[in-house]
Design a protein around this motif. Sequence first.
Motif, PDB file in Angstrom:
ATOM      1  N   VAL A   1       0.194  -9.715  -1.208  1.00 45.93           N
ATOM      2  CA  VAL A   1      -0.957  -9.213  -1.947  1.00 45.93           C
ATOM      3  C   VAL A   1      -2.244  -9.488  -1.176  1.00 45.93           C
ATOM      4  O   VAL A   1      -2.407 -10.541  -0.555  1.00 45.93           O
ATOM      5  CB  VAL A   1      -1.013  -9.829  -3.363  1.00 45.93           C
ATOM      6  CG1 VAL A   1      -1.130 -11.341  -3.320  1.00 45.93           C
ATOM      7  CG2 VAL A   1      -2.125  -9.205  -4.176  1.00 45.93           C
ATOM      8  N   CYS A   2      -3.145  -8.501  -1.212  1.00 41.45           N
ATOM      9  CA  CYS A   2      -4.437  -8.634  -0.543  1.00 41.45           C
ATOM     10  C   CYS A   2      -5.339  -9.558  -1.365  1.00 41.45           C
ATOM     11  O   CYS A   2      -5.570  -9.315  -2.553  1.00 41.45           O
ATOM     12  CB  CYS A   2      -5.080  -7.262  -0.408  1.00 41.45           C
ATOM     13  SG  CYS A   2      -6.732  -7.287   0.309  1.00 41.45           S
ATOM     14  N   ASN A   3      -5.849 -10.601  -0.723  1.00 40.03           N
ATOM     15  CA  ASN A   3      -6.708 -11.552  -1.434  1.00 40.03           C
ATOM     16  C   ASN A   3      -8.052 -10.930  -1.805  1.00 40.03           C
ATOM     17  O   ASN A   3      -8.736 -11.413  -2.703  1.00 40.03           O
ATOM     18  CB  ASN A   3      -6.951 -12.792  -0.569  1.00 40.03           C
ATOM     19  CG  ASN A   3      -5.675 -13.562  -0.316  1.00 40.03           C
ATOM     20  OD1 ASN A   3      -4.790 -13.618  -1.153  1.00 40.03           O
ATOM     21  ND2 ASN A   3      -5.568 -14.154   0.861  1.00 40.03           N
ATOM     22  N   ALA A   4      -8.432  -9.874  -1.108  1.00 43.43           N
ATOM     23  CA  ALA A   4      -9.750  -9.288  -1.326  1.00 43.43           C
ATOM     24  C   ALA A   4      -9.763  -8.266  -2.464  1.00 43.43           C
ATOM     25  O   ALA A   4     -10.676  -8.252  -3.278  1.00 43.43           O
ATOM     26  CB  ALA A   4     -10.253  -8.645  -0.041  1.00 43.43           C
ATOM     27  N   CYS A   5      -8.730  -7.399  -2.536  1.00 45.51           N
ATOM     28  CA  CYS A   5      -8.793  -6.307  -3.504  1.00 45.51           C
ATOM     29  C   CYS A   5      -7.589  -6.222  -4.435  1.00 45.51           C
ATOM     30  O   CYS A   5      -7.596  -5.433  -5.379  1.00 45.51           O
ATOM     31  CB  CYS A   5      -8.975  -4.970  -2.784  1.00 45.51           C
ATOM     32  SG  CYS A   5      -7.477  -4.376  -1.953  1.00 45.51           S
ATOM     33  N   GLY A   6      -6.546  -6.986  -4.159  1.00 44.64           N
ATOM     34  CA  GLY A   6      -5.394  -6.970  -5.042  1.00 44.64           C
ATOM     35  C   GLY A   6      -4.326  -5.957  -4.678  1.00 44.64           C
ATOM     36  O   GLY A   6      -3.302  -5.858  -5.360  1.00 44.64           O
ATOM     37  N   TYR A   7      -4.540  -5.192  -3.604  1.00 42.01           N
ATOM     38  CA  TYR A   7      -3.502  -4.265  -3.133  1.00 42.01           C
ATOM     39  C   TYR A   7      -2.228  -5.050  -2.810  1.00 42.01           C
ATOM     40  O   TYR A   7      -2.289  -6.131  -2.223  1.00 42.01           O
ATOM     41  CB  TYR A   7      -4.006  -3.532  -1.887  1.00 42.01           C
ATOM     42  CG  TYR A   7      -2.931  -2.787  -1.119  1.00 42.01           C
ATOM     43  CD1 TYR A   7      -2.541  -1.515  -1.494  1.00 42.01           C
ATOM     44  CD2 TYR A   7      -2.321  -3.367  -0.003  1.00 42.01           C
ATOM     45  CE1 TYR A   7      -1.563  -0.832  -0.789  1.00 42.01           C
ATOM     46  CE2 TYR A   7      -1.342  -2.698   0.719  1.00 42.01           C
ATOM     47  CZ  TYR A   7      -0.967  -1.423   0.315  1.00 42.01           C
ATOM     48  OH  TYR A   7       0.004  -0.754   1.013  1.00 42.01           O
ATOM     49  N   VAL A   8      -1.083  -4.504  -3.202  1.00 40.64           N
ATOM     50  CA  VAL A   8       0.186  -5.151  -2.919  1.00 40.64           C
ATOM     51  C   VAL A   8       0.940  -4.355  -1.860  1.00 40.64           C
ATOM     52  O   VAL A   8       1.171  -3.152  -2.029  1.00 40.64           O
ATOM     53  CB  VAL A   8       1.044  -5.288  -4.194  1.00 40.64           C
ATOM     54  CG1 VAL A   8       2.419  -5.876  -3.859  1.00 40.64           C
ATOM     55  CG2 VAL A   8       0.330  -6.156  -5.230  1.00 40.64           C
TER      56      VAL A   8
ATOM     57  N   THR B   1      -4.426  -2.967   8.804  1.00 41.82           N
ATOM     58  CA  THR B   1      -5.402  -3.461   7.834  1.00 41.82           C
ATOM     59  C   THR B   1      -5.062  -2.931   6.447  1.00 41.82           C
ATOM     60  O   THR B   1      -4.356  -1.932   6.300  1.00 41.82           O
ATOM     61  CB  THR B   1      -6.837  -3.033   8.205  1.00 41.82           C
ATOM     62  OG1 THR B   1      -6.892  -1.606   8.297  1.00 41.82           O
ATOM     63  CG2 THR B   1      -7.270  -3.649   9.530  1.00 41.82           C
ATOM     64  N   CYS B   2      -5.603  -3.588   5.440  1.00 39.29           N
ATOM     65  CA  CYS B   2      -5.386  -3.187   4.062  1.00 39.29           C
ATOM     66  C   CYS B   2      -5.865  -1.747   3.867  1.00 39.29           C
ATOM     67  O   CYS B   2      -7.015  -1.433   4.169  1.00 39.29           O
ATOM     68  CB  CYS B   2      -6.153  -4.124   3.131  1.00 39.29           C
ATOM     69  SG  CYS B   2      -6.047  -3.648   1.395  1.00 39.29           S
ATOM     70  N   PRO B   3      -4.986  -0.864   3.370  1.00 36.02           N
ATOM     71  CA  PRO B   3      -5.385   0.541   3.184  1.00 36.02           C
ATOM     72  C   PRO B   3      -6.423   0.738   2.088  1.00 36.02           C
ATOM     73  O   PRO B   3      -7.053   1.793   2.008  1.00 36.02           O
ATOM     74  CB  PRO B   3      -4.065   1.241   2.836  1.00 36.02           C
ATOM     75  CG  PRO B   3      -3.151   0.167   2.359  1.00 36.02           C
ATOM     76  CD  PRO B   3      -3.579  -1.097   3.036  1.00 36.02           C
ATOM     77  N   MET B   4      -6.610  -0.270   1.252  1.00 32.34           N
ATOM     78  CA  MET B   4      -7.581  -0.154   0.166  1.00 32.34           C
ATOM     79  C   MET B   4      -8.969  -0.640   0.571  1.00 32.34           C
ATOM     80  O   MET B   4      -9.979  -0.027   0.240  1.00 32.34           O
ATOM     81  CB  MET B   4      -7.108  -0.941  -1.056  1.00 32.34           C
ATOM     82  CG  MET B   4      -5.837  -0.401  -1.690  1.00 32.34           C
ATOM     83  SD  MET B   4      -6.068   1.209  -2.489  1.00 32.34           S
ATOM     84  CE  MET B   4      -6.989   0.700  -3.938  1.00 32.34           C
ATOM     85  N   CYS B   5      -9.024  -1.766   1.281  1.00 35.19           N
ATOM     86  CA  CYS B   5     -10.333  -2.365   1.555  1.00 35.19           C
ATOM     87  C   CYS B   5     -10.566  -2.684   3.018  1.00 35.19           C
ATOM     88  O   CYS B   5     -11.691  -3.031   3.393  1.00 35.19           O
ATOM     89  CB  CYS B   5     -10.546  -3.606   0.694  1.00 35.19           C
ATOM     90  SG  CYS B   5      -9.538  -5.017   1.191  1.00 35.19           S
ATOM     91  N   GLY B   6      -9.530  -2.615   3.853  1.00 33.97           N
ATOM     92  CA  GLY B   6      -9.739  -2.733   5.286  1.00 33.97           C
ATOM     93  C   GLY B   6      -9.704  -4.125   5.878  1.00 33.97           C
ATOM     94  O   GLY B   6      -9.969  -4.287   7.071  1.00 33.97           O
ATOM     95  N   VAL B   7      -9.366  -5.143   5.081  1.00 34.09           N
ATOM     96  CA  VAL B   7      -9.279  -6.483   5.667  1.00 34.09           C
ATOM     97  C   VAL B   7      -7.982  -6.632   6.455  1.00 34.09           C
ATOM     98  O   VAL B   7      -7.038  -5.866   6.288  1.00 34.09           O
ATOM     99  CB  VAL B   7      -9.379  -7.597   4.595  1.00 34.09           C
ATOM    100  CG1 VAL B   7     -10.704  -7.517   3.856  1.00 34.09           C
ATOM    101  CG2 VAL B   7      -8.201  -7.550   3.634  1.00 34.09           C
ATOM    102  N   GLY B   8      -7.933  -7.637   7.322  1.00 36.31           N
ATOM    103  CA  GLY B   8      -6.780  -7.839   8.176  1.00 36.31           C
ATOM    104  C   GLY B   8      -5.634  -8.559   7.482  1.00 36.31           C
ATOM    105  O   GLY B   8      -5.751  -9.027   6.349  1.00 36.31           O
TER     106      GLY B   8
HETATM  107 ZN   LIG Z   1      -7.413  -5.109   0.286  1.00 36.14          ZN
END
Ligand SMILES: [Zn+2]
Length: 51
Positions: free
Chosen positions: A4-11, A37-44
């Motif tokens: 899970v992405c810590n920034a936006c919650g994308y799984v 990178t996260c497809p929702m918010c772009g973090v690594g």
């Molecule tokens: Zn994200």
Amino acid sequence: MKYVCNACGYVYDPAVGDPDNGIAPGTKFEDLPDDWTCPMCGVGKDMFSPE
Ligand SMILES: [Zn+2]
């Protein structure tokens, strides 16, 4: 294992992959390219945690 992405919650679900970004279904999180990178918010990848 899902991550899970810590920034936006994308799984990231390895059973689904990330087809929009060329990641085939069945690709483990550990096997994603380092520049993925996260497809929702772009973090690594370092911003993801095991769900
Ligand atoms: Zn994200």
